[in-house]
Design a protein around this motif. Structure first.
Motif, PDB file in Angstrom:
ATOM      1  N   ARG A 168       0.874  -1.256  -0.217  1.00  0.00           N
ATOM      2  CA  ARG A 168       0.065   0.065   0.086  1.00  0.00           C
ATOM      3  C   ARG A 168       0.734   1.146   0.013  1.00  0.00           C
ATOM      4  O   ARG A 168       0.762   2.194  -0.721  1.00  0.00           O
ATOM      5  CB  ARG A 168      -0.721   0.038   1.087  1.00  0.00           C
ATOM      6  CG  ARG A 168      -1.733   1.084   1.515  1.00  0.00           C
ATOM      7  CD  ARG A 168      -2.496   1.215   2.749  1.00  0.00           C
ATOM      8  NE  ARG A 168      -1.771   1.070   3.972  1.00  0.00           N
ATOM      9  CZ  ARG A 168      -1.612   2.377   4.904  1.00  0.00           C
ATOM     10  NH1 ARG A 168      -2.719   3.152   4.640  1.00  0.00           N
ATOM     11  NH2 ARG A 168      -0.921   2.495   5.843  1.00  0.00           N
ATOM     12  N   PHE A 172       1.439   4.307  -2.911  1.00  0.00           N
ATOM     13  CA  PHE A 172       1.801   6.018  -2.545  1.00  0.00           C
ATOM     14  C   PHE A 172       2.991   6.614  -2.980  1.00  0.00           C
ATOM     15  O   PHE A 172       3.087   7.728  -3.307  1.00  0.00           O
ATOM     16  CB  PHE A 172       1.511   6.073  -1.171  1.00  0.00           C
ATOM     17  CG  PHE A 172      -0.043   5.537  -0.480  1.00  0.00           C
ATOM     18  CD1 PHE A 172      -1.010   5.543  -1.522  1.00  0.00           C
ATOM     19  CD2 PHE A 172      -0.054   5.128   0.728  1.00  0.00           C
ATOM     20  CE1 PHE A 172      -2.052   5.020  -0.997  1.00  0.00           C
ATOM     21  CE2 PHE A 172      -1.348   5.002   1.172  1.00  0.00           C
ATOM     22  CZ  PHE A 172      -2.448   4.958   0.294  1.00  0.00           C
ATOM     23  N   THR A 241      -4.963   8.529 -11.284  1.00  0.00           N
ATOM     24  CA  THR A 241      -6.423   8.507 -11.164  1.00  0.00           C
ATOM     25  C   THR A 241      -7.004   7.184 -11.669  1.00  0.00           C
ATOM     26  O   THR A 241      -7.788   6.524 -11.286  1.00  0.00           O
ATOM     27  CB  THR A 241      -7.194   9.747 -11.487  1.00  0.00           C
ATOM     28  OG1 THR A 241      -6.846   9.762 -12.938  1.00  0.00           O
ATOM     29  CG2 THR A 241      -6.908  10.806 -10.639  1.00  0.00           C
ATOM     30  N   GLN A 245      -4.447   4.966  -8.154  1.00  0.00           N
ATOM     31  CA  GLN A 245      -5.741   4.447  -7.063  1.00  0.00           C
ATOM     32  C   GLN A 245      -6.458   3.526  -7.162  1.00  0.00           C
ATOM     33  O   GLN A 245      -6.745   2.639  -6.239  1.00  0.00           O
ATOM     34  CB  GLN A 245      -6.433   5.822  -7.355  1.00  0.00           C
ATOM     35  CG  GLN A 245      -5.578   7.114  -6.689  1.00  0.00           C
ATOM     36  CD  GLN A 245      -6.478   8.422  -6.601  1.00  0.00           C
ATOM     37  OE1 GLN A 245      -6.148   9.217  -6.133  1.00  0.00           O
ATOM     38  NE2 GLN A 245      -7.690   8.436  -7.339  1.00  0.00           N
ATOM     39  N   SER A 248      -4.588   0.457  -5.723  1.00  0.00           N
ATOM     40  CA  SER A 248      -4.624   0.517  -4.383  1.00  0.00           C
ATOM     41  C   SER A 248      -5.889  -0.093  -3.813  1.00  0.00           C
ATOM     42  O   SER A 248      -5.907  -0.849  -2.864  1.00  0.00           O
ATOM     43  CB  SER A 248      -4.260   2.054  -3.885  1.00  0.00           C
ATOM     44  OG  SER A 248      -4.168   1.987  -2.493  1.00  0.00           O
ATOM     45  N   LYS A 249      -6.994   0.337  -4.298  1.00  0.00           N
ATOM     46  CA  LYS A 249      -8.423   0.078  -3.841  1.00  0.00           C
ATOM     47  C   LYS A 249      -8.623  -1.379  -3.869  1.00  0.00           C
ATOM     48  O   LYS A 249      -8.923  -2.159  -2.930  1.00  0.00           O
ATOM     49  CB  LYS A 249      -9.350   0.696  -4.342  1.00  0.00           C
ATOM     50  CG  LYS A 249     -10.848   0.396  -3.898  1.00  0.00           C
ATOM     51  CD  LYS A 249     -11.733   1.231  -5.006  1.00  0.00           C
ATOM     52  CE  LYS A 249     -13.380   0.881  -4.346  1.00  0.00           C
ATOM     53  NZ  LYS A 249     -14.018   1.715  -5.145  1.00  0.00           N
ATOM     54  N   SER A 275      -5.787   6.076  -0.663  1.00  0.00           N
ATOM     55  CA  SER A 275      -5.508   7.128  -1.484  1.00  0.00           C
ATOM     56  C   SER A 275      -4.893   8.034  -0.928  1.00  0.00           C
ATOM     57  O   SER A 275      -5.311   8.456   0.213  1.00  0.00           O
ATOM     58  CB  SER A 275      -6.743   7.195  -2.273  1.00  0.00           C
ATOM     59  OG  SER A 275      -6.409   8.641  -3.069  1.00  0.00           O
ATOM     60  N   GLN A 278      -7.738  10.882  -0.388  1.00  0.00           N
ATOM     61  CA  GLN A 278      -9.262  10.387   0.238  1.00  0.00           C
ATOM     62  C   GLN A 278      -9.274  11.262   1.484  1.00  0.00           C
ATOM     63  O   GLN A 278      -8.461  11.737   2.107  1.00  0.00           O
ATOM     64  CB  GLN A 278      -9.345   9.006   0.678  1.00  0.00           C
ATOM     65  CG  GLN A 278      -8.729   8.710   1.490  1.00  0.00           C
ATOM     66  CD  GLN A 278      -8.483   7.264   1.988  1.00  0.00           C
ATOM     67  OE1 GLN A 278      -8.112   6.172   1.234  1.00  0.00           O
ATOM     68  NE2 GLN A 278      -9.205   6.729   3.094  1.00  0.00           N
ATOM     69  N   ALA A 281      -7.231  10.875   4.800  1.00  0.00           N
ATOM     70  CA  ALA A 281      -6.453   9.956   4.703  1.00  0.00           C
ATOM     71  C   ALA A 281      -4.979   9.760   5.662  1.00  0.00           C
ATOM     72  O   ALA A 281      -4.333   9.168   5.828  1.00  0.00           O
ATOM     73  CB  ALA A 281      -5.645  10.249   3.067  1.00  0.00           C
ATOM     74  N   MET A 449      -9.394  14.061  -7.249  1.00  0.00           N
ATOM     75  CA  MET A 449      -8.816  12.752  -6.979  1.00  0.00           C
ATOM     76  C   MET A 449      -9.673  11.876  -6.284  1.00  0.00           C
ATOM     77  O   MET A 449      -9.509  10.818  -6.357  1.00  0.00           O
ATOM     78  CB  MET A 449      -7.706  13.371  -6.139  1.00  0.00           C
ATOM     79  CG  MET A 449      -6.481  13.946  -6.942  1.00  0.00           C
ATOM     80  SD  MET A 449      -5.706  12.877  -8.117  1.00  0.00           S
ATOM     81  CE  MET A 449      -4.285  13.587  -8.649  1.00  0.00           C
ATOM     82  N   GLN A 450     -10.762  12.464  -5.742  1.00  0.00           N
ATOM     83  CA  GLN A 450     -11.844  11.772  -5.064  1.00  0.00           C
ATOM     84  C   GLN A 450     -12.789  11.077  -6.110  1.00  0.00           C
ATOM     85  O   GLN A 450     -13.754  10.432  -5.641  1.00  0.00           O
ATOM     86  CB  GLN A 450     -12.405  12.376  -3.951  1.00  0.00           C
ATOM     87  CG  GLN A 450     -11.713  12.630  -2.705  1.00  0.00           C
ATOM     88  CD  GLN A 450     -11.996  13.760  -1.916  1.00  0.00           C
ATOM     89  OE1 GLN A 450     -12.960  14.333  -1.725  1.00  0.00           O
ATOM     90  NE2 GLN A 450     -10.883  14.090  -1.250  1.00  0.00           N
TER      91      GLN A 450
END
Length: 602
Positions: A168, A172, A241, A245, A248-249, A275, A278, A281, A449-450
Motif C-alpha cells: 500500500r 503511494f 487516477t 488509485q 490500491s483499492k 488513496s 481520500q 487519509a 482525485m476523489q
C-alpha cells in the motif's frame, strides 16, 4: 474372518492412508514466507547486476555500459523498494537516499550520503579519475549494504498484514515520489522505474490466491508506462487516477478477501487509507508526540477562542489573528508584518520574515521558516513570548484567563471539570489543537482525485502534469500536502537552499541576508536554508518566499525556471535546488499557475 477382525483391518488401513496423506503431501508455504523467498531471489539478482555488470563497467571505463548497468540496477532495486523501505528503512537510505548530508543536531554528527542517487550525480558528470574513483567507492559500499541485508533477512519473520501495508505504501510512494523524478533527477528514468516497482508489487500479489483482477490492473498500468515512456509528456494525473488509485483499492479488497487485518505501521496515514487524496487519509494525531496531545473538538473550540482573543498579549492589543487572517488562508498579505516594537524614531520595526499560512501546519515535523520549533505547542510558546510578535507571557495570560468565566467554561470542556484553570501548557496545547484543525482538504484538486472529474479543466490538468513532471515542483513539494514533508511516511519536514534574492532583480541579484537555519545551527549546509512550505491555498498567500520578495506566482515560477539563485547570478556552493534551466514556456508557466489555484480550499 470375523467381523471384529475385518473392522480392525479396515481401521488400520484408514489410519495408514491418513498418515501417508499427511506425510507424503507437500504443504504449500504461507504467502508471507513465499514473499520472503521472492525478496531473496530479487535481492540476489540486484547483487549480481552490481557485482558482475556495474562494478566491472566502471573498472574498465566503459561509459555507455556503466550507464546501462546503473539503470538496470536501479530498476532491479525498484522491484524490491517496497520491501526495503518497509523492513530495512535505515539501509534503504544508504542504498537510495537523497544526495545531501544528514545532520543529527543532537549528536552533532554529519552523515554523508551514499547510494544510487550519489552515483547518479557522479555518472552523469564529465568522467575523470577522481569521480570514477568515488563511483567505485560508492559501489563497494552498496555491495556491503546488500550483503548485510541478505544476512539479516534470514532472521526476519514477516506477516501478511505487514506485506499488504508495505505494498500500500509503495503505491503511494510511486505517486508522490517515483513519477516526479525525486530520486533520479538527472537520468529522468522515473517512468520505467515506476513500471519496475509495479512489477515488484505484482510478483508479491501473485503469492496470494484469487489475484487475477489485481494482476490484470497492474499489467495495464505497466503497459501504460511502456506506451508513454517519455518523462516530460507522461500523463501523471491519468496514471494516478486511472491506474494507481484503482490498484490500491483493489489490493485492499484482496487483503479483505483473505481476512488479513490492517497493521499500525510507521506512516502518518490512517492504517486503512487507500488513496493519498481520500478524506481523512492522514491522521493528524500521528504528527504529535503522545496521546496527551491528541486533538478533540473541545480543545479546538478553546484554541479558536484563544487564537482570536487579545488576552494573550500583555498589552491587550494583539492576537494571533492580527497576523493570521482566515480570508488569506491564515497569512496576512504583507511582505512582513510589523513588530510590536518601534525604532528610535518611533517607526514600527518590520518583522524579519513573511507571515506563513497556518493552513495544514499540523501536518509538519518542524515549524517556523528555520524549523526552530519541533511542535506546534513550542511554536505557540515562541510567538507569545517573542517581544516583536505578541510580547506576552503565558504565565500572565493564565492569570487573566482564570478570572474570565467564558474561558473557564471552555477550559473545563477541553480538559475536564477538575481542570478549569489555565496554565501555559494548556494554552499552548489548545492553540496547537486549533491550528491542527485547519486542514479541510476541500480543494478542487482533492475533489477531482476523489472522483469528480468535472473539477479540473484541461489547462489545470496540464499544469498538474507539469508540476509533477517537467517543472520538478513535486520533487520538493510532495503530494498530497504539497509541502516539504515527504510522503508516504511523513517523518521529516525538509528545508532547501534556493538562493532567494533580497529584491526581485534578475540583472543585479544579491542573496537575501537572512541566513535561515544557519543562525541557530551554524553548519555550512544550513546557510540560507528555509523550510519548504505548503502550496495549498497558495493563491491566497501572496507575497511569496521567506522574505516576501515575489508578489506573483509568475515571478516565483520565473525564478525556478532560471535555476533559482544560480540562474540570476547568485553563486552558492550549497544551493540544493538544481541550477539547471527548466525550459518552461510562458504557456507552461501559465498552466502551472492555473493548477496551483486549484489547491485553494473551497
Amino acid at each position: 474372518m470375523t467381523g471384529i477382525k475385518k473392522t480392525l483391518i479396515f481401521s488400520i488401513l484408514i489410519t495408514i492412508t491418513t498418515l501417508l496423506s499427511i506425510f507424503c503431501s507437500t504443504k504449500e508455504p504461507a504467502p508471507s514466507l513465499q514473499v520472503k523467498a521472492v525478496f531473496d531471489q530479487e535481492l540476489d539478482s540486484l547483487q549480481q547486476i552490481v557485482d558482475e555488470e556495474f562494478f566491472p563497467a566502471i573498472q574498465q571505463q566503459q561509459e555507455e555500459k556503466l550507464r546501462q548497468s546503473f539503470l538496470k540496477a536501479r530498476n532491479q532495486y525498484k522491484k524490491i523498494e517496497y520491501y526495503m523501505e518497509y523492513f530495512f528503512p535505515t539501509t534503504a537510505v544508504f542504498i537510495n537516499g537523497a544526495p545531501i548530508d544528514e545532520i543529527e543536531l543532537g549528536e552533532n554528527l554529519i552523515q554523508e550520503p551514499t547510494g544510487f542517487q550519489v552515483m547518479e550525480e557522479l555518472i552523469y558528470e564529465v568522467p575523470n579519475k577522481e569521480n570514477r574513483e568515488a563511483l567505485l567507492n560508492e559501489v563497494r559500499k552498496m555491495q556491503l549494504n546488500l550483503k548485510r541485508v541478505g544476512r539479516y533477512h534470514a532472521q526476519y519473520e514477516i506477516t501478511d498484514a505487514q506485506v499488504f501495508d508495505a505494498l500500500r505504501l509503495e503505491v503511494f510512494r510511486i505517486a508522490s515520489l517515483g513519477i516526479t523524478g525525486f530520486d533520479n533527477p538527472t537520468a529522468l528514468a522515473s517512468i520505467p522505474e515506476a513500471a519496475s516497482a509495479l512489477q515488484g508489487i505484482k510478483r508479491t500479489i501473485q503469492q496470494y490466491k484469487n489475484n487475477d483482477k489485481q494482476v490484470e490492473m497492474i499489467d495495464n498500468a505497466i503497459s501504460y508506462t511502456k506506451q508513454f515512456p517519455d518523462y516530460n509528456s507522461f500523463n501523471r494525473l491519468d496514471f494516478m487516477t486511472k491506474h494507481l488509485q484503482p490498484i490500491s483499492k483493489s489490493m485492499d479488497q484482496l487483503r479483505r478477501d483473505h481476512r488479513i487485518e490492517v497493521v499500525s505501521g510507521a506512516s502518518a496515514m490512517t492504517d486503512d487509507a487507500i488513496s493519498l487524496f481520500q478524506k481523512e487519509a492522514l491522521n493528524v494525531n500521528k504528527f504529535v508526540g503522545n496521546h496527551t496531545e491528541y486533538i478533540s473538538n473541545e480543545k479546538v473550540a478553546l484554541g479558536k477562542l484563544l487564537f482570536n482573543s487579545t488576552i494573550l498579549s500583555n498589552g491587550g492589543n494583539k492576537s494571533c489573528v492580527s497576523c493570521h487572517h482566515e480570508g488569506k488562508a491564515f497569512s496576512d498579505g504583507l511582505v512582513t508584518a510589523g513588530s510590536t516594537q518601534k525604532d528610535a524614531s518611533g517607526k514600527t520595526i518590520p518583522l524579519l520574515r513573511n507571515t506563513p499560512t497556518l493552513a495544514y501546519a499540523g501536518f509538519q515535523r518542524g515549524f517556523f521558516y528555520d524549523l526552530k520549533a519541533g511542535t506546534l505547542e513550542d511554536q505557540a510558546l515562541d510567538v507569545v513570548h517573542n517581544k516583536h510578535e505578541m510580547d506576552g507571557s503565558l504565565e500572565e495570560a493564565s492569570k487573566r484567563i482564570n478570572h474570565n468565566q467564558t474561558f473557564k467554561v471552555a477550559f473545563a470542556k477541553a480538559f475536564g471539570a477538575e481542570n478549569t484553570n489555565a496554565n501555559p501548557w494548556k494554552i499552548q496545547h489548545a492553540l496547537a489543537s486549533y491550528i491542527r484543525s485547519l486542514a479541510p482538504f476541500s480543494s478542487r484538486l482533492d475533489q477531482y482525485m476523489q472522483g469528480d472529474h468535472t473539477k479540473l479543466n484541461e489547462e489545470e490538468k496540464a499544469g498538474f502534469n507539469l508540476f509533477m513532471g517537467k517543472a520538478k515542483c513535486g520533487s520538493c513539494h510532495f503530494a498530497p500536502l504539497f509541502n516539504g514533508t515527504q510522503s508516504p511516511l511523513f517523518e521529516k519536514s525538509e528545508a532547501e537552499v534556493l538562493g532567494v534574492p533580497a529584491k526581485a532583480d534578475t540583472a543585479n541579484a544579491k542573496i537575501d541576508k537572512d541566513p535561515g537555519r544557519f543562525t541557530l545551527n551554524p553548519y555550512p549546509q544550513y546557510k540560507y536554508a528555509f523550510k519548504t512550505t505548503t502550496l495549498r491555498n497558495i493563491a491566497k498567500t501572496a507575497p511569496y518566499m521567506h522574505n516576501g520578495v515575489y508578489k506573483t506566482l509568475e515571478e516565483v515560477l520565473d525564478f525556478y525556471n532560471r535555476g533559482g539563485g544560480a540562474g540570476i547570478g547568485i553563486k552558492l556552493e550549497n544551493q540544493t535546488l538544481s541550477p539547471d534551466l527548466l525550459n518552461l514556456s510562458k504557456k507552461e508557466i501559465n498552466s502551472i499557475v492555473a493548477f496551483l489555484k486549484t489547491l485553494d480550499d473551497q
